[in-house]
Motif scaffolding. Structure first.
Motif, PDB file in Angstrom:
ATOM      1  N   SER A  87     -18.825 -44.236  40.402  1.00  0.00           N
ATOM      2  CA  SER A  87     -18.625 -44.454  38.957  1.00  0.00           C
ATOM      3  C   SER A  87     -17.282 -45.151  38.711  1.00  0.00           C
ATOM      4  CB  SER A  87     -18.717 -43.132  38.177  1.00  0.00           C
ATOM      5  OG  SER A  87     -17.569 -42.333  38.363  1.00  0.00           O
ATOM      6  N   CYS A  94     -17.774 -48.775  39.457  1.00  0.00           N
ATOM      7  CA  CYS A  94     -18.550 -49.437  38.392  1.00  0.00           C
ATOM      8  C   CYS A  94     -17.648 -49.824  37.232  1.00  0.00           C
ATOM      9  CB  CYS A  94     -19.647 -48.499  37.882  1.00  0.00           C
ATOM     10  SG  CYS A  94     -21.005 -48.324  39.022  1.00  0.00           S
ATOM     11  N   GLU A  95     -16.792 -48.895  36.841  1.00  0.00           N
ATOM     12  CA  GLU A  95     -15.936 -49.164  35.681  1.00  0.00           C
ATOM     13  C   GLU A  95     -15.079 -50.408  35.885  1.00  0.00           C
ATOM     14  OE1 GLU A  95     -13.823 -45.458  34.992  1.00  0.00           O
ATOM     15  OE2 GLU A  95     -15.741 -44.401  35.040  1.00  0.00           O
ATOM     16  N   GLU A  97     -23.180 -50.867  36.165  1.00  0.00           N
ATOM     17  CA  GLU A  97     -23.435 -49.674  35.327  1.00  0.00           C
ATOM     18  C   GLU A  97     -23.872 -48.539  36.240  1.00  0.00           C
ATOM     19  OE1 GLU A  97     -23.503 -48.537  32.322  1.00  0.00           O
ATOM     20  OE2 GLU A  97     -23.090 -50.295  31.068  1.00  0.00           O
ATOM     21  N   ASP A 108     -25.484 -45.765  35.806  1.00  0.00           N
ATOM     22  CA  ASP A 108     -26.852 -45.233  35.694  1.00  0.00           C
ATOM     23  C   ASP A 108     -27.868 -46.213  36.292  1.00  0.00           C
ATOM     24  OD1 ASP A 108     -26.083 -42.820  34.596  1.00  0.00           O
ATOM     25  OD2 ASP A 108     -26.048 -43.622  32.554  1.00  0.00           O
ATOM     26  N   GLU A 109     -27.589 -47.514  36.152  1.00  0.00           N
ATOM     27  CA  GLU A 109     -28.481 -48.500  36.765  1.00  0.00           C
ATOM     28  C   GLU A 109     -28.399 -48.423  38.283  1.00  0.00           C
ATOM     29  OE1 GLU A 109     -28.419 -51.756  33.093  1.00  0.00           O
ATOM     30  OE2 GLU A 109     -27.451 -52.284  34.980  1.00  0.00           O
ATOM     31  N   SER A 119     -21.907 -39.517  30.349  1.00  0.00           N
ATOM     32  CA  SER A 119     -22.729 -40.726  30.230  1.00  0.00           C
ATOM     33  C   SER A 119     -24.098 -40.413  29.613  1.00  0.00           C
ATOM     34  CB  SER A 119     -22.902 -41.361  31.626  1.00  0.00           C
ATOM     35  OG  SER A 119     -23.691 -42.501  31.554  1.00  0.00           O
ATOM     36  N   SER A 154     -19.246 -46.726  33.156  1.00  0.00           N
ATOM     37  CA  SER A 154     -19.595 -47.995  32.500  1.00  0.00           C
ATOM     38  C   SER A 154     -18.373 -48.904  32.522  1.00  0.00           C
ATOM     39  CB  SER A 154     -19.992 -47.767  31.040  1.00  0.00           C
ATOM     40  OG  SER A 154     -21.177 -47.039  31.001  1.00  0.00           O
TER      41      SER A 154
END
Ligand code: NAD
Ligand code: UGA
Length: 466
Positions: A240, A243-244, A249, A251-252, A445, A464
């Motif tokens: 995570s 990703c940020e 993303e 969750d994707e 999230s 995100s």
């Protein structure tokens, strides 16, 4: 036993003992099985015997009300209960040791040993003793030694770890992925004991899901199962952060990765950090075991699961602070959720305690709302975490009756537990009552960031792109 029911006692009427016995009672007839749930806490037993059970678990109240007084009984008469029983579950707490050798990682077996000594002192007919608590490997050996040295009868010891998760305990107990029974399969009496416990579960669990192993495999499997689950959460949480910074993303990514049948979709939801009474304690226990066998590299590997979890909580607090222009002093912040996960009132090791503690160090004013956590529990957790009195904290902390009330006149909303009602909150209405700019930090999230941004929120969701 002839034609009389099997007599089952359970020492420890907590999150495991209570729901497990309630499910066994609901799945068996009074002619087949009678159950006594025993605890030293008079308050807890009184609550189990009242209209307000001592813990919140979906579906549990109905089950208890359906069986209580019929084949399910709650009592503090531990000695009598032990004498009466054929089979005794030990479901007492096994926290992390706070002092002495192994402090901070080894399991504190004080309560398990006390239960063993109570059994040894009271039992005058043969008993099957079932380790339900999560314990280090070879605890059954110590149990056996105490029972043999102090008891007057014969004992057969089984390991039968519990895999239920809070919030879904009733479902997990009614439809377990597996039931694990560790016993001495080399002796007749050992095999008979395993068969007795197997028959108890076979009232509702298909036999192919009941697994018999040796005692040590069973004890270790429980620690390993929790370590693997926690490791998945730390793995997705570590990603995570990536990703940020990189535009992906979380969750994707989790969905794409989890669709691989070898990986699977469960336990890949990023969060502000795992909590609960067991993940950290059981990993520390595993770490201690590895270290005591000289497996330091293995110990370091598992310790890193906790290191990522601590970092995730710290990272989230830092993000909130950064968003609030690096000062939270005297800013009202709405905390939505205090339990360690949804559908439970349990706060043990909840990430919310650490995040709130960190924000209080920044002199933020917190307005906390959780639909199920009792107010007293929040005060206890925060006074302990902050090492301040309730009076001292009262200047900075208020407890709200609803999410809307918590958010009123606040600078920021911080979501710490994924309660369903936080997904469906009327955020447009909430926004109107907040200071500007209105921030929302989603540690689970669960919100639609696009919709919230359109309303006017300045949003940050874990995992995100920032
Ligand atoms: P808990 O603290 O909710 O309950 C333990 C109960 O045991 C308490 O009510 C305490 O008063 C009682 N007790 C302690 N010593 C006693 C004694 N000598 N005689 C009578 N009563 C005694 O703990 P819990 O969450 O139910 O966990 C119990 C065990 O099960 C732990 O080893 C835990 O690791 C394991 N476990 C917990 C969960 C969970 O979801 N909470 C799931 C699986 C396994
Ligand atoms: C966990 C295990 O799931 C049970 O199998 C085990 O019996 C139990 O520990 C135990 O031994 O005590 P529990 O802690 O009740 O159950 O709840 P989980 O659903 O496992 O959640 C633990 C923590 O991980 C929560 O804070 C949850 O929010 C977090 N989590 C879980 C995530 O952040 N992401 C996920 O994908 C899953």
């Amino acid at each position: 036993l002839g034609s009389r029911p099997l007599r089952v006692a359970c020492i420890g009427a907590g999150y495991v003992g209570g729901p497990t016995m309630a499910v066994i009672a609901s799945k068996t007839s009074p002619d087949a099985v009678q159950i006594q749930v025993l605890d030293i806490s008079e308050e807890r037993i009184a609550a189990w015997n009242s209209d307000r059970l001592p813990l919140y678990e979906p579906g549990l109240t109905e089950l208890v009300f359906g069986s209580r007084g019929r084949n399910l009984h709650f009592s503090t008469a531990i000695e009598d209960g032990i004498k009466w029983a054929d089979l005794i579950f030990v479901a007492v707490n096994t926290p992390t040791k706070e002092c002495g050798i192994g402090a901070g990682s080894a399991a504190d077996l004080t309560y398990v040993e006390l239960a063993a000594r109570q059994i040894a002192a009271a039992a005058d007919t043969p008993k099957i003793v079932v380790e339900k608590s999560t314990v280090p490997i070879r605890t059954a050996e110590a149990l056996g030694a105490i029972l043999e040295a102090c008891g007057r009868t014969s004992f057969e010891i089984l390991s039968n770890p519990e895999f239920l998760a809070e919030g879904t305990a009733v479902r997990d107990l009614c439809e377990p992925d597996r039931v694990l029974i560790g016993g001495n399969l080399e002796t007749d009496s050992g095999r008979r004991a395993v068969e007795t416990l197997t028959e108890l579960y076979a009232h509702w669990v298909p036999r192919e899901r009941i697994l018999a192993t040796n005692v040590w495999s069973s004890e270790l499997s429980k620690l390993v199962a929790n370590a693997f689950l926690a490791q998945r959460v730390s793995s997705i949480n570590s990603i995570s952060a990536l990703c940020e910074l990189s535009g992906a993303e979380i969750d994707e990514v989790a969905r794409a990765v989890g669709l691989d049948a070898r990986i699977g979709p469960h336990f890949l939801k990023c969060s502000v950090g795992f909590g609960g009474s067991c993940f950290q304690k059981d990993i520390l226990n595993l770490v201690y075991l590895c270290e005591s066998f000289g497996l330091n590299t293995v110990a370091d590997y598992w310790r890193s699961v906790i290191a990522i979890n601590d970092w995730q909580k710290q990272r989230f607090t830092a993000r909130i602070l950064h968003g609030l222009y690096n000062t939270a002093t005297n800013k009202k912040i709405a905390i939505l959720g205090f339990a360690f996960k949804k559908d439970t009132g349990d706060t043990r090791e909840s990430a919310a305690i650490d995040v709130c503690g960190n924000l209080l160090q920044e002199c933020a004013k917190l307005s906390i709302y959780d639909p199920k956590v009792p107010a007293e529990q929040i005060w206890t957790d925060l006074t302990r975490r902050c090492r301040r009195t309730r009076d001292e904290l009262a200047h900075y902390v208020t407890l709200a009756e609803s999410a809307e009330e918590a958010a009123m006149n606040s600078h920021a909303i911080v979501i710490l537990t994924e309660w369903d009602e936080f997904r469906t909150l009327d955020y447009a209405k909430v926004y109107k009552g907040m200071c500007r700019p209105a921030f929302l930090f989603d540690g689970r999230s669960i919100c639609d960031m696009k919709a919230l941004s359109q309303i006017g929120f300045v949003c940050y969701a874990i995992g995100s792109p920032v």
